[in-house]
Design an enzyme around this catalytic site. Structure first.
Site, short mmCIF file in Angstrom:
data_model
loop_
_atom_site.label_atom_id
_atom_site.label_comp_id
_atom_site.label_asym_id
_atom_site.label_seq_id
_atom_site.Cartn_x
_atom_site.Cartn_y
_atom_site.Cartn_z
N HIS A 163 0.71 -1.27 0.35
CA HIS A 163 0.26 -0.34 0.05
C HIS A 163 0.81 1.67 -0.18
CE1 HIS A 163 -3.75 -1.91 2.12
NE2 HIS A 163 -3.83 -1.53 1.01
N CYS A 257 -2.45 3.27 9.51
CA CYS A 257 -3.83 2.27 8.38
C CYS A 257 -4.51 2.09 9.77
CB CYS A 257 -2.61 1.38 8.68
SG CYS A 257 -1.75 1.25 7.15
#
Ligand code: ARG
Length: 271
Positions: A163, A257
């Site tokens: 990511h 996150c």
């Protein structure tokens, strides 16, 4: 006022493996995960954030990683579409929570995968969008159309940094933290050309999720064990706050996150 969305780790755990960090032979210390999450939440509140909390769901252990819910820009919410079946059922819960907030809800057309703020970060007015693992290569252009902003697509090539928020952290319009090896050569060049000052994390600190930081004006919340980045940030006038994140790193995530930005002090990202 920064407003963020978190989801408590009541049902968090590593129950499947969809990235190289998720090792099913290692167990998560659940009590420790709860302490780490509570400490993060308390710190964000201390730093002046308004923290919203959604209800955790027993079947969805990765629901704690709210950054993957969506990308929010002004009053618009681009809901994510998860690449892996293991996480697809989370969407229902994110849609339910975010849908109650009065955003203009959208998704990318077709069956294009897009994992929200985990793969899309503003630096100044420009949006940087990672692709290659979770988000499809067509997503950056679609986001540009939808949001009416400049988008830079970045190809991620290292499976540990699947990511964008694991290897890139905008700090200000002309300053960002990154781990270059996570990107292909063309994307490294794009970043070097677009952002005049780039702080490079070492391989060791990148692997401790140094780039997975939350930027709140001058305050930066990042995982502990990253003394070089802490020192460099301090030298640039930032106030780093290192927090333990070991139990979330076991799932391939850390502080950034665990947070979805709902409203930022200044529109368009970092100060
Ligand atoms: N286990 C989760 C996954 O693999 C971790 C998500 C981390 N989130 C992030 N924004 N980097 O999808």
């Amino acid at each position: 006022m920064n407003r963020v969305l978190l989801c408590p780790p009541d049902f968090y755990g590593v129950r499947y493996s969809i990235n190289p960090w998720m090792d099913l032979s290692q167990s998560v210390d659940h009590a420790q995960a709860v302490r780490q999450w509570e400490a993060l939440k308390a710190l964000l509140m201390d730093l002046g954030c308004r923290v919203e909390v959604m209800r955790p769901q027993p079947e969805w252990p990765d629901l704690v990683f709210t950054a993957n819910a969506a990308l929010i820009h002004r009053r618009r919410c681009v809901l994510s579409r998860f690449m892996h079946r293991e996480r697809q059922g989370e969407t229902r819960w994110y849609r339910q929570w975010l849908g109650g907030e009065g955003y203009e809800m959208t998704t990318l057309n077709g069956d294009v995968c897009f994992e929200g703020e985990g793969d899309a970060l503003f630096c100044g007015k420009r949006l940087y969008c990672g692709h290659g693992f979770r988000t499809d290569p067509g997503a950056p252009a679609m986001l540009g159309q939808l949001l009416g902003c400049d988008v830079v697509g970045l190809r991620l090539v290292n499976p540990h940094y699947y990511h964008l928020d694991t290897c890139f952290c905008p700090l200000a319009e002309r300053l960002a933290l990154w781990y270059p090896d996570a990107f292909d050569a063309g994307s490294q060049k794009k970043l070097r050309d677009a952002i005049p000052q780039l702080i490079e994390a070492s391989a060791d600190e990148a692997a401790r999720f140094a780039c997975n930081a939350i930027v709140l004006g001058r305050e930066v919340v990042l995982p502990d064990g990253c003394p070089e980045v802490v020192q460099t940030l301090g030298g640039c006038g930032y106030l780093p706050h290192a927090v333990p994140m070991s139990e979330f790193i076991r799932a391939g995530g850390a502080c950034k996150c665990l947070v979805l930005v709902l409203e930022h002090d200044r529109d368009g990202g970092a100060v």
